[in-house]
Design a protein around this motif. Structure first.
Motif, PDB file in Angstrom:
ATOM      1  N   ASP A   4      31.654  35.926  39.332  1.00 58.67           N
ATOM      2  CA  ASP A   4      32.479  35.046  40.158  1.00 58.67           C
ATOM      3  C   ASP A   4      33.687  34.504  39.399  1.00 58.67           C
ATOM      4  OD1 ASP A   4      31.061  35.268  42.544  1.00 58.67           O
ATOM      5  OD2 ASP A   4      29.655  33.680  41.980  1.00 58.67           O
ATOM      6  N   LEU A   5      33.740  34.742  38.081  1.00 62.40           N
ATOM      7  CA  LEU A   5      34.905  34.322  37.282  1.00 62.40           C
ATOM      8  C   LEU A   5      35.951  35.427  37.135  1.00 62.40           C
ATOM      9  CD1 LEU A   5      33.202  32.176  34.493  1.00 62.40           C
ATOM     10  CD2 LEU A   5      34.698  31.369  36.345  1.00 62.40           C
ATOM     11  N   TRP A   6      35.723  36.594  37.770  1.00 64.63           N
ATOM     12  CA  TRP A   6      36.771  37.631  37.776  1.00 64.63           C
ATOM     13  C   TRP A   6      38.053  37.025  38.336  1.00 64.63           C
ATOM     14  CZ3 TRP A   6      38.070  41.920  35.645  1.00 64.63           C
ATOM     15  CH2 TRP A   6      37.154  42.931  35.358  1.00 64.63           C
ATOM     16  N   GLU A   7      39.168  37.574  37.905  1.00 64.17           N
ATOM     17  CA  GLU A   7      40.464  37.140  38.439  1.00 64.17           C
ATOM     18  C   GLU A   7      40.565  37.505  39.913  1.00 64.17           C
ATOM     19  OE1 GLU A   7      42.746  35.192  38.794  1.00 64.17           O
ATOM     20  OE2 GLU A   7      44.213  35.560  37.210  1.00 64.17           O
ATOM     21  N   TRP A   8      41.469  36.846  40.606  1.00 64.19           N
ATOM     22  CA  TRP A   8      41.820  37.133  41.992  1.00 64.19           C
ATOM     23  C   TRP A   8      42.039  38.638  42.104  1.00 64.19           C
ATOM     24  CZ3 TRP A   8      45.850  33.388  44.540  1.00 64.19           C
ATOM     25  CH2 TRP A   8      46.054  33.708  45.883  1.00 64.19           C
ATOM     26  N   ASP A   9      41.467  39.256  43.095  1.00 64.85           N
ATOM     27  CA  ASP A   9      41.694  40.682  43.351  1.00 64.85           C
ATOM     28  C   ASP A   9      43.008  40.799  44.116  1.00 64.85           C
ATOM     29  OD1 ASP A   9      41.817  43.291  44.264  1.00 64.85           O
ATOM     30  OD2 ASP A   9      39.700  43.387  44.802  1.00 64.85           O
ATOM     31  N   TYR A  10      44.041  41.324  43.445  1.00 62.96           N
ATOM     32  CA  TYR A  10      45.381  41.374  44.022  1.00 62.96           C
ATOM     33  C   TYR A  10      45.629  42.557  44.941  1.00 62.96           C
ATOM     34  CZ  TYR A  10      46.265  37.881  40.411  1.00 62.96           C
ATOM     35  OH  TYR A  10      46.208  36.766  39.616  1.00 62.96           O
ATOM     36  N   GLY A  11      44.607  43.367  45.172  1.00 67.58           N
ATOM     37  CA  GLY A  11      44.755  44.474  46.113  1.00 67.58           C
ATOM     38  C   GLY A  11      45.901  45.395  45.752  1.00 67.58           C
ATOM     39  N   GLY A  69      44.529  47.213  48.787  1.00 66.90           N
ATOM     40  CA  GLY A  69      44.813  48.275  47.824  1.00 66.90           C
ATOM     41  C   GLY A  69      43.814  49.400  47.985  1.00 66.90           C
ATOM     42  N   ASP A  70      43.487  50.041  46.860  1.00 70.41           N
ATOM     43  CA  ASP A  70      42.536  51.155  46.887  1.00 70.41           C
ATOM     44  C   ASP A  70      41.098  50.621  46.808  1.00 70.41           C
ATOM     45  OD1 ASP A  70      42.084  50.444  44.208  1.00 70.41           O
ATOM     46  OD2 ASP A  70      43.386  52.033  43.433  1.00 70.41           O
ATOM     47  N   ALA A  71      40.147  51.528  46.641  1.00 71.95           N
ATOM     48  CA  ALA A  71      38.731  51.139  46.626  1.00 71.95           C
ATOM     49  C   ALA A  71      38.404  50.205  45.463  1.00 71.95           C
ATOM     50  CB  ALA A  71      37.854  52.386  46.558  1.00 71.95           C
ATOM     51  N   ASP A  72      39.096  50.353  44.347  1.00 75.65           N
ATOM     52  CA  ASP A  72      38.859  49.486  43.197  1.00 75.65           C
ATOM     53  C   ASP A  72      39.565  48.143  43.315  1.00 75.65           C
ATOM     54  OD1 ASP A  72      37.248  51.346  41.899  1.00 75.65           O
ATOM     55  OD2 ASP A  72      38.968  52.308  40.924  1.00 75.65           O
ATOM     56  N   HIS A  73      40.551  48.066  44.188  1.00 74.78           N
ATOM     57  CA  HIS A  73      41.350  46.843  44.367  1.00 74.78           C
ATOM     58  C   HIS A  73      41.553  46.570  45.859  1.00 74.78           C
ATOM     59  CE1 HIS A  73      42.571  48.741  40.512  1.00 74.78           C
ATOM     60  NE2 HIS A  73      42.393  47.513  40.060  1.00 74.78           N
ATOM     61  N   PRO A  74      40.465  46.243  46.584  1.00 70.11           N
ATOM     62  CA  PRO A  74      40.620  46.028  48.021  1.00 70.11           C
ATOM     63  C   PRO A  74      41.414  44.773  48.372  1.00 70.11           C
ATOM     64  CG  PRO A  74      38.387  45.524  47.321  1.00 70.11           C
ATOM     65  CD  PRO A  74      39.086  46.120  46.139  1.00 70.11           C
TER      66      PRO A  74
END
Length: 198
Positions: free
Chosen positions: A76-83, A110-115
């Motif tokens: 939950d501490l991952w950075e914001w997913d910028y898509g 974004g792609d599957a790794d960066h939705p």
């Protein structure tokens, strides 16, 4: 009651270039490693009841160089997913979207790794972190090592503000901030403190 010590990871190539760096796991630059080592005198004298880190290597390496032993990696501490904005600077985005402001406009898928995710979703993630660490503060200080935007949202939520209020808290790489209480109310006790030069 203990304090919540938050460390933003040291500089990476993308943070130096002001590119959105969400889930892309980049290493620290040489300067980023120096920043992390410079945090050691500030955090070295504290006894932490828990140290949590983002899964990103740049956060875990910052903790290590600052002399902290990570007790757990918290997704939950991952950075914001910028898509679709991953790896792109705001200036580049504004070429196609004049006036773009992440806090108001959000991201595109974004792609599957960066939705991509909304600021409200980031807020929900940090609410979960805070619900886990608040009870620990009765025992002493807790350290969180993570990223600029997620820590800004976390600070807003600590203060009882909406997630978008994270826009108010600029946060540089390799810095230390502390969140605590005054008269049993949440406050910022230190913010964006640069590494020691000593």
């Amino acid at each position: 009651m203990g304090e919540l010590i938050i460390l933003r990871h040291g500089e990476t190539e993308w943070s130096r270039a002001r590119r959105h760096t969400g889930r892309t796991d980049l290493p620290l630059t040489e300067r980023g490693e120096e920043q992390a080592r410079s945090l050691k005198p500030v955090v070295g004298g504290r006894a932490f009841v828990r140290v949590l880190s983002s899964p990103a290597e740049r956060a875990r390496r910052t903790a290590e160089l600052a002399g902290l032993t990570v007790d757990a990696v918290d997704p939950d501490l991952w950075e914001w997913d910028y898509g679709g904005y991953e790896g792109i600077s705001s200036a580049e985005i504004r070429e196609d979207r004049p006036g773009f402001y992440l806090w108001d406009d959000g991201v595109v898928p974004g792609d599957a790794d960066h939705p991509g995710e909304s600021v409200e979703t980031v807020g929900s993630r940090v609410d979960a972190v805070l619900s886990r660490v608040r009870p620990l503060l009765d025992e002493g200080d807790v350290a969180l090592v993570a990223h600029g935007h997620v820590l800004r949202v976390l600070t807003a939520r600590w203060l009882g503000l909406e997630p978008k209020a994270g826009r108010l808290f600029a946060l540089d790489t390799g810095t230390l901030s502390t969140l605590g209480t005054e008269h049993d109310r949440p406050v910022i006790t230190a913010w964006n403190v640069p590494p020691s030069r000593g």
